[in-house]
Scaffold this motif. Structure first.
Motif, short mmCIF file in Angstrom:
data_model
loop_
_atom_site.label_atom_id
_atom_site.label_comp_id
_atom_site.label_asym_id
_atom_site.label_seq_id
_atom_site.Cartn_x
_atom_site.Cartn_y
_atom_site.Cartn_z
N PHE A 28 21.13 -2.53 -36.69
CA PHE A 28 19.96 -1.85 -36.53
C PHE A 28 18.82 -2.57 -36.80
O PHE A 28 18.84 -3.54 -37.62
CB PHE A 28 19.94 -0.68 -37.81
N ALA A 29 17.57 -2.22 -36.13
CA ALA A 29 16.15 -2.97 -36.38
C ALA A 29 15.28 -1.79 -36.12
O ALA A 29 15.36 -0.94 -35.27
CB ALA A 29 16.26 -4.23 -35.33
N TYR A 30 14.16 -2.17 -36.54
CA TYR A 30 13.13 -1.45 -36.23
C TYR A 30 12.63 -1.38 -34.81
O TYR A 30 12.65 -2.55 -34.20
CB TYR A 30 11.73 -1.69 -37.22
N GLY A 40 8.57 13.72 -39.39
CA GLY A 40 7.13 13.32 -39.14
C GLY A 40 6.83 11.98 -39.52
O GLY A 40 5.86 11.40 -39.49
N LEU A 41 8.02 11.28 -40.05
CA LEU A 41 7.90 9.69 -40.27
C LEU A 41 7.57 9.11 -39.09
O LEU A 41 8.19 9.06 -38.22
CB LEU A 41 8.92 9.31 -41.14
N ALA A 42 6.58 8.07 -39.15
CA ALA A 42 6.24 7.34 -38.10
C ALA A 42 7.06 5.80 -38.22
O ALA A 42 6.74 5.16 -36.98
CB ALA A 42 4.60 6.87 -38.23
N PHE A 43 7.82 5.64 -39.03
CA PHE A 43 8.86 4.39 -38.82
C PHE A 43 9.99 4.66 -39.62
O PHE A 43 10.15 5.61 -40.32
CB PHE A 43 8.14 3.21 -39.29
N GLY A 44 11.07 3.80 -39.18
CA GLY A 44 12.54 4.28 -39.99
C GLY A 44 13.46 4.27 -38.82
O GLY A 44 13.20 4.46 -37.60
N ILE A 45 14.95 4.60 -39.39
CA ILE A 45 15.91 4.77 -38.45
C ILE A 45 16.41 6.09 -38.72
O ILE A 45 16.77 6.20 -39.89
CB ILE A 45 17.00 3.53 -38.70
N TYR A 46 16.61 6.83 -37.55
CA TYR A 46 17.08 8.28 -37.84
C TYR A 46 18.48 8.36 -37.60
O TYR A 46 18.90 7.81 -36.91
CB TYR A 46 16.34 9.15 -36.73
N PHE A 200 14.77 3.18 -44.42
CA PHE A 200 13.73 2.43 -44.20
C PHE A 200 14.20 1.02 -44.30
O PHE A 200 13.25 0.09 -43.90
CB PHE A 200 12.93 2.63 -45.31
N GLN A 201 15.47 0.74 -44.15
CA GLN A 201 15.76 -0.81 -44.54
C GLN A 201 17.06 -1.01 -43.35
O GLN A 201 18.29 -0.77 -43.85
CB GLN A 201 16.27 -1.16 -45.87
N PRO A 202 16.74 -1.01 -42.28
CA PRO A 202 17.71 -0.97 -41.11
C PRO A 202 18.75 -2.09 -41.21
O PRO A 202 20.05 -2.08 -41.12
CB PRO A 202 16.96 -1.09 -39.81
N GLU A 203 18.28 -3.24 -42.02
CA GLU A 203 19.16 -4.47 -42.12
C GLU A 203 20.18 -4.29 -43.14
O GLU A 203 21.22 -4.65 -43.11
CB GLU A 203 18.54 -5.57 -42.62
N GLU A 204 20.00 -3.09 -43.69
CA GLU A 204 21.04 -2.72 -44.80
C GLU A 204 22.01 -1.59 -44.30
O GLU A 204 22.99 -1.20 -44.98
CB GLU A 204 20.64 -2.21 -46.05
#
Length: 259
Positions: A28-30, A40-46, A200-204
């Motif tokens: 996963f990556a941003y 409503g979050l503007a960033f992250g992995i759903y 919020f931490q896609p690398e994890e």
């Protein structure tokens, strides 16, 4: 299935989380092209705890099964403010320091306050910058009606979609205050809460399984065709003699005996 609660009161579960996507990847990556969900979050992995919901977003391409360890961390809220001034100030300080390190100036503070005295080469932080950071934190919290508002303002203020590293830097700063995700209820089905989880931490995020839905459909089609062929081969025709058939067979036998 075992359930417990984290410090924020969010119910945790050992069940996996799912992510549906048209993209094929192994980590996963941003993403720069990002559409906010119900949180409503503007960033992250759903992610979601419901496989069928993830399939709706997969566009018949790929379904990812992800470990639920992200839920072990602290969750921010989409309906109230739980972040403290110290939390927000810590995040702002970390992001501003990264700006100064890369650009020798904080564009964030300049946009926020106008001209600000620069730090000298020997100082990485001083009382002025600490005061400015606290003012920013107080202002963000005063304007916000939820943690999501605060996080979105931080994201946009440090570049948002126009920055290549705003998401990763903010994700790292949130992790340093223990924040890893946000949880929102999408709907209820048969007394089960269908959750939307934003990590919020896609690398994890650890991908435990990836399903190529197109190949899966193709494989199932071939399996059905194979089963159909085997069934046809296994069918042995049963001939039930009729009176005419019996008479015909008797005539043939008599002709053979006469010869």
């Amino acid at each position: 299935m075992e359930n417990n609660e984290n410090k924020s009161g969010t119910t945790l579960s050992s069940e996996p989380l799912f992510h549906g996507s048209a993209a094929n990847f192994d980590q996963f990556a941003y993403q720069q092209k990002y559409t906010a969900g119900i949180s409503g979050l503007a960033f992250g992995i759903y992610l979601t705890n419901d496989r069928d919901t993830a399939l709706d977003f997969a566009q018949n391409k790929y379904l990812y099964e992800v470990n639920s360890a992200v839920l072990d961390g602290r969750a921010i809220e989409s309906t109230e403010v739980t972040l403290s001034k110290e939390d927000v100030a810590h995040v702002v300080e970390e992001l501003v320091k990264k700006e100064i390190q890369e650009n020798e100036i904080s564009y964030f503070f300049t946009d926020y306050f106008g001209e600000v005295a620069e730090l000298n080469e020997k100082e990485t932080w001083n009382e002025l910058y600490t005061d400015l950071t606290n003012v920013v934190a107080e202002g963000m919290l005063d304007r916000a009606s939820s943690d999501v508002n605060v996080v979105n303002e931080l994201y946009v203020s440090f570049g948002g979609k126009n920055s290549e590293n705003a998401a990763s830097l903010l994700g790292g700063a949130l992790k340093n205050i223990g924040v890893t995700h946000c949880v929102q209820i999408r709907r209820y089905e048969k007394e089960r809460a269908i959750q939307e989880v934003v990590a919020f931490q896609p690398e994890e995020l650890l991908i435990q399984d990836k399903v190529d839905l197109a190949k899966l459909r193709e494989q199932r089609f071939h399996d059905l065709q194979k089963e159909k062929t085997l069934d046809e081969k296994q069918v042995i025709p049963v001939v039930i003699p009729t009176k005419n058939k019996q008479k015909q067979n008797t005539g043939v036998l008599e002709e053979q005996l006469e010869r």
